[in-house]
Design a protein around this motif. Structure first.
Motif, mmCIF file in Angstrom:
data_model
loop_
_atom_site.group_PDB
_atom_site.id
_atom_site.type_symbol
_atom_site.label_atom_id
_atom_site.label_comp_id
_atom_site.label_asym_id
_atom_site.label_seq_id
_atom_site.Cartn_x
_atom_site.Cartn_y
_atom_site.Cartn_z
ATOM 1 N N HIS A 146 -3.850 -5.755 -4.820
ATOM 2 C CA HIS A 146 -3.089 -6.222 -3.799
ATOM 3 C C HIS A 146 -2.898 -7.539 -3.595
ATOM 4 N N GLY A 168 2.620 3.332 -4.907
ATOM 5 C CA GLY A 168 2.664 4.247 -6.195
ATOM 6 C C GLY A 168 1.787 3.805 -7.316
ATOM 7 N N LYS A 169 1.097 2.527 -7.084
ATOM 8 C CA LYS A 169 0.635 1.810 -8.052
ATOM 9 C C LYS A 169 -0.553 2.650 -8.673
ATOM 10 N N SER A 170 -1.436 3.066 -7.906
ATOM 11 C CA SER A 170 -2.552 3.938 -8.727
ATOM 12 C C SER A 170 -2.212 5.387 -8.967
ATOM 13 N N THR A 171 -0.962 5.951 -8.720
ATOM 14 C CA THR A 171 -0.434 7.143 -9.081
ATOM 15 C C THR A 171 0.057 6.738 -10.708
ATOM 16 N N ARG A 193 -5.284 21.400 -7.370
ATOM 17 C CA ARG A 193 -4.185 21.791 -6.558
ATOM 18 C C ARG A 193 -3.401 23.040 -7.565
ATOM 19 N N SER A 197 0.826 -1.319 -0.055
ATOM 20 C CA SER A 197 0.000 -0.074 -0.157
ATOM 21 C C SER A 197 0.915 1.155 -0.065
ATOM 22 N N GLY A 198 0.489 2.172 -0.758
ATOM 23 C CA GLY A 198 1.307 3.446 -0.891
ATOM 24 C C GLY A 198 2.465 3.390 -1.507
#
Ligand SMILES: Nc1ncnc2c1ncn2[C@@H]1O[C@H](COP(=O)(O)OP(=O)(O)OP(=O)(O)O)[C@@H](O)[C@H]1O
Ligand SMILES: [Mg+2]
Lengths: 332, 279
Positions: A192, A41-44, B103, A38-39
């Motif tokens: 995930h 950067g996959k979605s980004t 932003r 989690s966190g």
């Protein structure tokens, strides 16, 4: 007609660098899965590919054309979101047709495509309903249908199954696999869940803290992880890591998967005490506290009766033992 | 709601408190409405009793209606309130959307600046506003009032609406972008319907002070043409003689439009106040 090239893409939110130089090549028709904690950067990364987020530097090339300055609607992509993101005020049919209508597609063509997609996803009985009148699984199928009717070069999925219950998840996973086979479209899928990753992917991209750790087929990652992170991330239960010094080895860390350990009541390499046993029917997970190796997990196929407190010896399969250097990389 | 957690004494207690509050809150309103139907002698003789056949008198209402202009004052009030409300909601929602969605440099400073108006009463600027209106030739126009009330209502609207808009799913907006919807379509068709309850909340909180205001109509638009109801009711307040029948009747009539608007918004309002509390 659906290749994707990502060249040295970086993304920072203010001072925080979320993607630290991603290079990736996806060929036409491939099913690529991004996995990572989690966190990471996959979605980004997915949003940068979609054009919903501008990259700080680097290029995104779809089908040979640099799309870095192209708005999302013109990139030839379709996206399925974790939260379905259906338009609450539109019927299922209009939800699916809106994108095409915006693009000026003739009504007859829109109807034809909706017909094909809804029969593919068994959505015909629901075409006149609104999203509020559908179950979670049906909503996600509508969201997939909305992507299908666009006939995109590239499908993007962001954890599409994580809001569904376990049984539905398996069904929808199957549907996505069939969809990929039928459409032969390029798909990029974020998850995930490593079962989803292993079962769906032609190619898995393991991400960690904004960097690609390894790219490879599911079995390649399982059998030949490039480093400690990938070894620990792929496979469940997680690989056991033992301090090399405690075993008298030169490598910094020794890794062995729970399924590559055998146990015996009388003799073996590592003597230990059973801390806990999990009986799953098809297999049994034993947690052993070993004198030499510390707390390790052993996965035994079938039923194995062991009481907490009993003494057991575990022996790793030498052919399937991994050796990692101080930098975490696999030693050859 | 389960009955186990609601014992009888507690229910009675809760109702007693709520009823007491209701009585206190409604008391002045009821006194006004009651006395508006009484003769002058009835009002002063027994102000707290309801109209009896002996004291019942519609003289107040006939005076008010007979003063032909009163309908016109009503119209002015309605135009000013509805127009201001429209602009407050439109611009407030648009500013809130920009603050919550995009932003850009100085985003949070801008939000703070826009919210500052909640803490500083606009009346402090009356002199400057009057000079501005005189300079721009807007004195004695309804436009002047609409501009001032729009400015007065915006800070709270932006503050409340931007909080609610932050809760609208990003995925939904992004799905719209991928389908090729413009930012305006996303705002009007996807986001606004989802924040409708909070819009109603803002509408009620904005509307009531505007309708009841005496200050700005008195200063900016006291002409016969542009008088509002609250200002018009002053007509009956003489230096030597005060026509109480007419004042009470005018005030009773003035309650009606707000009451109607309130009923329209109230269903949404309750959802707005309790949303977030119950998912
Ligand atoms: N708009 C934003 N502003 C600032 N930081 C952000 C923003 N969006 C994401 N981040 C940060 O970027 C990092 C990566 O986020 P991202 O959503 O890509 O993670 P993820 O890998 O998809 O995680 P998950 O598996 O939990 O969905 C996170 O640390 C997050 O806090
Ligand atoms: Mg994510």
């Amino acid at each position: 007609m659906g290749s994707l090239n990502i060249e040295n893409v970086k993304k920072a939110f203010g001072p925080v660098e979320v993607l630290k130089g991603i290079n990736l090549e996806v060929t036409d028709g491939e099913f690529v899965v991004f996995v990572g904690p989690s966190g990471c950067g996959k979605s980004t990364l997915l949003r940068v590919i979609a054009g919903l987020e501008d990259s700080t530097s680097g290029r995104v090339v779809i089908d040979g054309a640099d799309v870095s300055a192209t708005p999302p609607a013109k990139r030839g992509i379709a996206m399925v979101f974790q939260t379905y993101a259906l338009y609450p005020h539109l019927t299922v049919k209009n939800n699916m047709g809106l994108g095409l209508k915006q693009a000026g597609t003739p009504a007859a063509e829109i109807d034809r495509r909706i017909g094909i997609a809804s029969s593919m996803l068994s959505l015909e009985p629901y075409l006149a309903r609104r999203p509020a009148e559908l179950s979670g699984g049906q909503r996600q199928r509508v969201a997939i249908g909305r992507a299908v009717v666009r006939e995109p070069k590239l499908f993007l999925f962001d954890e599409p199954l994580s809001n569904l219950d376990a049984a539905l998840r398996v069904n929808t996973r199957l549907e996505i696999a069939q969809l990929h086979r039928r459409l032969r479209a390029t798909m990029i899928y974020v998850t995930h869940d490593q079962v989803e990753a292993m079962t769906l992917a032609d190619k898995i991209v393991v991400l960690n803290a904004g960097k690609i750790e390894q790219i490879g087929g599911p079995m390649e990652l399982y059998n030949a992880p490039a480093n400690e992170f990938v070894a620990g991330f792929i496979g469940s239960p997680k690989m056991n890591f033992v301090d090399g010094a405690r075993l008298g080895e030169t490598a910094k860390t020794i890794g062995v998967r729970p399924e590559h350990l055998t146990v015996d009541a009388k003799s073996g390499a590592w003597k230990g005490t059973v801390v806990h046993a999990e009986h799953l029917g098809a297999d049994t997970n034993l947690y052993l506290d070993c004198e030499k190796a510390g707390l390790i997990t052993v996965r035994i196929f079938g039923v194995y009766n062991a009481e907490p407190g009993a003494t057991l010896y575990a022996t790793p399969d030498p052919a399937k033992t991994y050796r990692f250097g101080a930098d975490g990389k696999v030693l050859k | 709601m389960s009955t186990a957690t609601h014992s009888l004494p507690r229910t009675i207690g809760a109702h007693a408190v709520l009823l007491t509050y209701t009585v206190i809150a409604l008391f002045p309103v009821i006194i006004v409405i009651m006395n508006s139907f009484k003769s002058r002698a009835g009002i002063f003789g027994a102000p707290l009793t309801p109209p009896t056949p002996k004291t019942f008198d519609l003289i107040g209402y006939t005076t008010v209606i007979g003063q032909g202009d009163f309908i016109h004052y009503f119209q002015n009030s309605l135009v000013v309130t509805v127009a201001s409300l429209f602009f407050v909601l439109l611009f407030g929602a648009m500013a809130a959307f920009a603050l919550s969605e995009y932003r850009f440099r100085g985003n949070s400073m801008m939000g703070l600046y826009l919210a500052l108006g909640i803490m500083i009463p606009i009346r402090l600027g009356t002199v400057a506003i009057l000079q501005l209106m005189v300079a721009s030739g807007l004195v004695n126009t309804l436009t002047a009032l609409i501009l001032v009330y729009t400015a007065q209502g915006l800070p709270l609207a932006v503050f409340i609406l931007s909080e609610f808009m932050k809760q609208v799913s990003d995925d939904l907006k992004n799905a719209g972008r991928i389908d090729g919807l413009s930012e305006y379509t996303i705002f009007f068709r996807l986001v606004l319907p989802l924040v409708r309850p909070s819009m109603a909340t803002v509408a009620v909180f904005t509307m009531i002070p505007i309708w009841n205001d005496l200050w700005f109509p008195l200063i900016l638009a006291p002409s016969e043409e542009t008088k509002t109801v609250t200002l018009g009711a002053q007509l009956f307040l003489g230096q030597f003689v005060t026509n109480w029948n007419a004042i009470l009747a005018a005030l009773s009539l003035a309650i009606m439009p707000v009451l109607i608007l309130y009923v329209i918004f109230s269903r949404q309002l309750i959802r707005g106040i309790t949303s977030g509390a119950v998912k």
